[in-house]
Design a protein around this motif. Structure first.
Motif, PDB file in Angstrom:
ATOM      1  N   GLY A 107       0.813  -1.242   0.031  1.00  0.00           N
ATOM      2  CA  GLY A 107      -0.105  -0.143  -0.013  1.00  0.00           C
ATOM      3  C   GLY A 107       0.999   1.235   0.206  1.00  0.00           C
ATOM      4  N   SER A 108       0.473   2.215  -0.596  1.00  0.00           N
ATOM      5  CA  SER A 108       1.211   3.516  -0.414  1.00  0.00           C
ATOM      6  C   SER A 108       1.541   4.133   0.847  1.00  0.00           C
ATOM      7  CB  SER A 108       0.639   4.749  -1.368  1.00  0.00           C
ATOM      8  OG  SER A 108      -0.764   5.074  -0.924  1.00  0.00           O
ATOM      9  N   ASN A 109       0.516   3.513   1.893  1.00  0.00           N
ATOM     10  CA  ASN A 109       0.780   3.986   3.290  1.00  0.00           C
ATOM     11  C   ASN A 109       2.140   3.397   3.477  1.00  0.00           C
ATOM     12  OD1 ASN A 109      -1.533   5.480   3.752  1.00  0.00           O
ATOM     13  ND2 ASN A 109      -2.630   3.606   4.556  1.00  0.00           N
ATOM     14  N   THR A 178      -0.767  16.581  -2.175  1.00  0.00           N
ATOM     15  CA  THR A 178      -1.667  15.703  -2.371  1.00  0.00           C
ATOM     16  C   THR A 178      -2.422  15.946  -3.666  1.00  0.00           C
ATOM     17  OG1 THR A 178      -1.748  15.012  -0.009  1.00  0.00           O
ATOM     18  CG2 THR A 178      -3.304  13.811  -1.258  1.00  0.00           C
ATOM     19  N   ASN A 182      -7.277  14.381  -0.704  1.00  0.00           N
ATOM     20  CA  ASN A 182      -8.241  13.701  -0.174  1.00  0.00           C
ATOM     21  C   ASN A 182      -8.451  14.457   1.408  1.00  0.00           C
ATOM     22  OD1 ASN A 182      -9.829  11.931   1.272  1.00  0.00           O
ATOM     23  ND2 ASN A 182      -8.454  10.253   1.468  1.00  0.00           N
ATOM     24  N   SER A 238      -4.992   0.497  -4.933  1.00  0.00           N
ATOM     25  CA  SER A 238      -6.098   0.372  -4.186  1.00  0.00           C
ATOM     26  C   SER A 238      -7.195   1.206  -4.652  1.00  0.00           C
ATOM     27  CB  SER A 238      -5.785   0.947  -2.613  1.00  0.00           C
ATOM     28  OG  SER A 238      -4.739   0.478  -2.223  1.00  0.00           O
TER      29      SER A 238
HETATM   30  C1  LIG Z   1      -4.260  10.551  -0.440  1.00  0.00           C
HETATM   31  C2  LIG Z   1      -4.002   8.905  -0.071  1.00  0.00           C
HETATM   32  N1  LIG Z   1      -2.931   8.367  -0.006  1.00  0.00           N
HETATM   33  C3  LIG Z   1      -2.597   7.192   0.302  1.00  0.00           C
HETATM   34  C4  LIG Z   1      -3.627   6.495   0.616  1.00  0.00           C
HETATM   35  C5  LIG Z   1      -3.031   5.091   0.965  1.00  0.00           C
HETATM   36  O1  LIG Z   1      -3.632   4.002   0.032  1.00  0.00           O
HETATM   37  P1  LIG Z   1      -3.149   2.440   0.169  1.00  0.00           P
HETATM   38  O2  LIG Z   1      -2.351   2.398   1.295  1.00  0.00           O
HETATM   39  O3  LIG Z   1      -4.266   1.703  -0.019  1.00  0.00           O
HETATM   40  O4  LIG Z   1      -2.207   2.574  -1.132  1.00  0.00           O
HETATM   41  C6  LIG Z   1      -5.064   6.835   0.410  1.00  0.00           C
HETATM   42  C7  LIG Z   1      -5.966   5.829   0.939  1.00  0.00           C
HETATM   43  O5  LIG Z   1      -6.932   6.317   1.229  1.00  0.00           O
HETATM   44  C8  LIG Z   1      -5.271   8.494   0.140  1.00  0.00           C
HETATM   45  O6  LIG Z   1      -6.228   8.930   0.368  1.00  0.00           O
END
Ligand SMILES: Cc1ncc(COP(=O)(O)O)c(C=O)c1O
Length: 373
Positions: A107-109, A178, A182, A238
């Motif tokens: 995940g990007s997290n 961002t 979001n 995702s």
């Molecule tokens: C702006 C933004 N970055 C990163 C993520 C992380 O997503 P993931 O870890 O699923 O790649 C989200 C998920 O809601 C997001 O809104």
């Protein structure tokens, strides 16, 4: 206090009583709340910005076949550097990128966490412009980095001069931009990103988790990479890619940045099955990304519908819409939930965010809204 959602031990009566605050946890974690978008089993789930379309049978079959093949070698650790996946992600991104300029994680997290581990940490700072993605400050403070909250304009846009001034004033080690943002849906012009890059001394992360949903012609920060070696652009599978359950996020940056991330990543962090699933998804990307146009249309229709009801709605380049303003937003959120529609209570007070679902799901959302309003 018990942690919300934590299952009870099998026989709690035999366990010595202890609460979170009894533990010797880090002082800077005391009093904090974990990330917690509610996971509630309701008919219409429009709260975590997933792509509502499940994978096709062809994709599921391909994936099952690939998992079967890989399963025979699961006694071995995965490809530690995920070379094949990174090469394919680079090909997908284009812009002349190669595997050495791309990195992937769960995940990007996790990608963001690795960036914070490498470039943040105790005594360092990260700046973001809020309201924005709630995990940016959570990951920042989780790595003992100090969070600095910058401001957006009333319409949630970013004033380039003010953003550059905030960067010059605070001299953060990391800046988060961002785009689309979001929970507001606001995309950034490249000029704003460039102004921030010119003002920044540290790393600049452009989080493009929702980039695929942006309006036709919106340029990606990827195009700025050649002239800005401290820029990192993050993406995810995702959202538009409809693979949230797979947990794959990735970034593009200068190869030296990837070298820095190798210093903090856990060995074998990306499982064999995750890498395989991501590669299958990439093979099916035309199908997966084929839903983006429908979702964009549904988004624009949702914005118009909400505005026609006299509500205030932020312009959105993403697969969600922020709307308000409700002095009692909790009551609206609960009213929708009572009608089987789960949206997200997030962003500034008085605003709510709805993720864009299928046509049917959005019809259910509209019907529920009529009931609540
Ligand atoms: C702006 C933004 N970055 C990163 C993520 C992380 O997503 P993931 O870890 O699923 O790649 C989200 C998920 O809601 C997001 O809104």
């Amino acid at each position: 206090m018990t942690v919300p959602g934590a299952p009870e031990p099998a026989d709690a009566t035999k366990w010595e009583h202890m609460e979170l605050h009894d533990l010797p946890i880090r002082d800077d974690l005391r009093g904090r709340t974990p990330y917690g978008a509610p996971q509630i089993d309701v008919p219409v789930r429009l709260n975590t910005n997933e792509n509502p379309y499940p994978p096709s049978k062809a994709l599921v079959d391909d994936l099952a076949e690939e998992v079967r093949r890989e399963a025979a070698g699961l006694n071995r650790y995965p490809d530690r550097e995920a070379d094949a996946l990174r090469a394919e992600l680079a090909g997908h991104l284009g812009h002349g990128l190669g595997a050495g300029q791309v990195w992937a994680a769960n995940g990007s997290n996790e990608v963001l966490q690795q960036i914070l581990q490498a470039f943040g940490g105790y005594g360092r700072t990260a700046l973001g412009f809020e309201p924005s993605y709630s995990m940016h400050p959570i990951i920042t403070t989780g790595t003992s980095t100090e969070w600095i909250s910058g401001a957006r304009e009333d319409d949630f846009s970013l004033d380039p001069a003010k953003a550059a001034a905030a960067v010059e004033e605070h001299r953060p080690d990391i800046v988060f931009l961002t785009s689309p943002n979001n929970p507001t849906g606001t995309a950034l012009p490249l000029g704003t990103i460039t102004r921030v890059l010119e003002a920044a001394r540290g790393m600049v992360v452009v989080d493009e988790a929702y980039f695929e949903f942006a309006r036709e012609g919106t340029p990606s920060a990827l195009s700025l990479l050649p002239e800005h070696p401290r820029l990192i652009v993050t993406r995810t599978m995702s959202k538009a890619f409809a693979m949230a359950g797979t947990r794959v996020g990735y970034l593009a940056a200068h190869p030296a940045v990837i070298e820095a991330l190798l210093l903090v990543r856990l060995p074998y962090h990306l499982s064999t099955l995750t890498q395989a699933a991501a590669r299958v998804a990439l093979r099916h990307r035309a199908e997966l990304l084929g839903t983006v146009d429908d979702l964009r249309r549904e988004r624009d229709a949702t914005v118009s519908w909400l505005r026609a009801r006299g509500l205030t709605v932020a312009d959105s380049d993403a697969n969600f819409v922020l709307f308000g303003r409700f002095p009692e937003r909790r009551a609206v959120w609960e009213g929708l939930l009572a009608r089987g529609v789960l949206i997200r209570e997030v962003g500034p007070p008085e605003w709510l965010r709805v993720s864009i679902g299928t046509g049917e799901e959005m019809a259910a959302f509209r019907a529920a809204m009529e009931g609540v309003l």
